[in-house]
Design a protein around this motif. Structure first.
Motif, short mmCIF file in Angstrom:
data_model
loop_
_atom_site.label_atom_id
_atom_site.label_comp_id
_atom_site.label_asym_id
_atom_site.label_seq_id
_atom_site.Cartn_x
_atom_site.Cartn_y
_atom_site.Cartn_z
N ALA A 11 -55.40 -110.97 18.26
CA ALA A 11 -55.27 -112.13 16.09
C ALA A 11 -54.18 -111.47 16.34
CB ALA A 11 -56.72 -111.34 15.99
N HIS A 12 -53.80 -110.66 16.50
CA HIS A 12 -52.14 -110.51 15.60
C HIS A 12 -51.34 -110.61 16.69
CE1 HIS A 12 -55.46 -109.18 13.35
NE2 HIS A 12 -54.57 -109.65 12.30
N GLY A 13 -51.08 -110.78 18.29
CA GLY A 13 -50.23 -110.41 18.60
C GLY A 13 -49.35 -109.15 18.77
N GLU A 15 -46.56 -107.41 17.99
CA GLU A 15 -45.82 -107.28 16.72
C GLU A 15 -46.55 -106.68 15.27
OE1 GLU A 15 -43.56 -107.96 20.38
OE2 GLU A 15 -42.75 -106.79 18.61
N GLY A 16 -47.20 -107.91 15.51
CA GLY A 16 -48.44 -108.04 14.09
C GLY A 16 -49.20 -107.05 14.39
N VAL A 96 -50.87 -114.68 25.82
CA VAL A 96 -49.90 -114.58 25.05
C VAL A 96 -48.99 -113.54 25.33
CG1 VAL A 96 -50.00 -113.58 21.99
CG2 VAL A 96 -51.79 -114.71 23.04
N GLY A 100 -44.72 -114.24 24.35
CA GLY A 100 -44.19 -113.84 23.13
C GLY A 100 -42.82 -112.67 23.78
N ASN A 101 -42.06 -111.74 22.70
CA ASN A 101 -40.89 -110.97 22.81
C ASN A 101 -41.17 -109.78 23.58
OD1 ASN A 101 -42.65 -110.92 20.81
ND2 ASN A 101 -40.63 -109.46 19.86
#
Lengths: 186, 186
Positions: A11-13, A15-16, A96, A100-101
């Motif tokens: 839901a937030h990745g 980092e998130g 994802v 992503g990073n």
DNA sequence: GTCTATAAAGCGATAGAC
DNA sequence: GTCTATCGCTTTATAGAC
């Protein structure tokens, strides 16, 4: 536990997904979290990715490889994928992470997940008579269609996009006939 | 300027792109950044997404819609996409945002980008004689293949995956023949 | 316009009581 | 094993000098 963690990362990745969110989702304080995962957030994500990979291996890849009837095995794969991704409402955490990073941190696991998927599907396609190269390209195509369908379905917020893509992908794999000269028994 | 910003968001994601990184990439201090973007990071990302969308409209979607020769228009689209995504080395920022947690913030722009793409490609396919429904599904399929190819190519770190997918997608669009009963002039 | 200094909050991670 | 308190750092954002 890993399941609740997975939903937070989904839901937030990476980092998130803050420890506060993780703490809330799991119902555990930070102290408990660090008791289970001394490596912190990175270990949490690594274990989540590992558990997802393991799930796909036992629930999707292995049945697909072992299936005596390759057509049935492929049908089961699509059914399993549709269920797992909740018909497009759920996103692929591995995908994802790949975009992503945080990719560099988990590059090996991410790569392994997709390579194993393509390999398992390619094996089933070879049993249908496709040459190794054609089987590999067809498998690669099917996997990439699933990932793209997840992106597009989420972007336009319409899970019918996902269902349609899955049906088209399945149908094409079933309809694509192997070249006579490439047909072989395994 | 927006271009440098875009590369930072692409490389680190929305959350990962800290003002420190942005400041370094643009060569501007935080003060200057907030002078140009009083809305802060969210405005920066919104304008970057807007500029990407605008680029695709003028460089890809509009030529595709206006092309007198639909086959040539579609070929130009694939060529433009291959160049833009640097043959799979560059990721689609809109796709990344669509999958990520910042999606809600930019849902409209993300959706518009993909809807406009599918619409433009579907129009070209209708000119080739496909029914509106078939044209839409073929277009949806092509766009999703591109997104999926970006995910998979990055995941397995092999840009040949992207090139192959683009070629297959292009080839299928050219080879799929419209049903006679669905053929129509526009 | 661009800078430095700084505020206020959130971050991952740790310590130590229980 | 779980908690609270806290450290040290980074984050976004603002203020104000130049």
């Amino acid at each position: 536990m890993l399941s609740a963690l997975g939903e937070v990362f989904r839901a937030h990745g990476y980092e998130g997904a803050s420890l506060a969110l993780i703490s809330e989702a799991t119902g555990l304080g930070k102290g408990s979290l660090y008791h289970f995962f001394p490596g912190g957030k990175e270990q949490m994500a690594a274990e989540v990715l590992g558990s997802i990979d393991a799930w796909f291996v036992t629930e999707i890849y292995r049945p697909l490889r072992k299936a005596s009837d390759p057509r049935g095995g492929i049908a089961d794969m699509f059914a399993g994928v549709d269920t797992y991704f909740r018909s497009g409402r759920r996103v692929c955490l591995i995908g994802v992470v790949a975009l992503g990073n945080a990719r560099d941190l988990f590059a090996d696991r991410v790569k392994e997940y997709f390579v194993a998927w393509v390999d398992a599907l390619a094996l089933a396609l070879r049993k249908l008579g496709h040459s190794p190269t054609v089987a590999r390209h067809l498998a690669e195509q099917a996997v990439l269609e699933i990932q793209g369908a997840l992106v597009l379905a989420r972007a336009v917020n319409d899970r019918k996009v996902f269902s349609r893509a899955l049906m088209r992908s399945h149908r094409r794999l079933m309809l694509t006939r192997p070249e006579r000269s490439q047909r072989r028994s395994i």
